[in-house]
Design a protein around this motif. Sequence first.
Motif: not given
Length: 233
Positions: A34-38, A45, A47-48, A77, A80
């Motif tokens: 889940y690099p962009e969150g969940n 997130n 990644k940012l 950034t 992740e």
Amino acid sequence: MSKQDWKSTPEIEKCKAGDHVCITQRINDVIRLYPEGNPLFGMPNLKLVTIDSVTIAESSSNAPLQLNFKLFDIKVTGLENTKVINTKGFEKDTQYHELELKIPVIEMTARYEIDGKLLLLPIKGKDKVKLTLNGLRMIVKHKIVLEKRDGKNYVKTVKLSTFSSPDSVTFNFENLFDGNEELTHATNKVLSENSLDVWPAISEEFDKGVTETIQKLLGRGMECLSYDEFFAD
């Protein structure tokens, strides 16, 4: 946000309480998956990450370092790619968690305001900056208590602290010294080439800013997930 449990994420296997090898692997699995969150369990997130402002250094009459350095509208950034190296705590009745992290590269872009001295160099400006932290090692210590809500235990933070140490930092300030390009370039070069000497001057306030950010990010998950659901036994 509604409360969830790990049944919502069947690909994440549970570990036995105190099994630090398994727990370390599972946390790394969560980051990888889940690099962009969940939103199901409040994970942000990675990644940012955005931060309103951080005070990196603040001078006072009795401080050996006379420097004011603040960042605004920060974008981070690279998180992740975080790797958990080791964990401590994570027992069912624990009051303490500890994570050892390694992050290959973190980039921070922001607006800056700086005035004072670094490495005895006068430095002054107000514009944009990019900080690149290479090989960042971080220890996160988390003291907690468990609160009963709706018949289940939830984590409440008592104290959170971080300790950061990079292999190197690249500084890229824009428009230092009222836009003097030669002085701006020279200052960035000196600071970057001597970043491990610069770091002790800014690390304490940097870690405070990181701690505040982690606490905000952790809070979402702690509101969603019962601590009782973390473990296999």
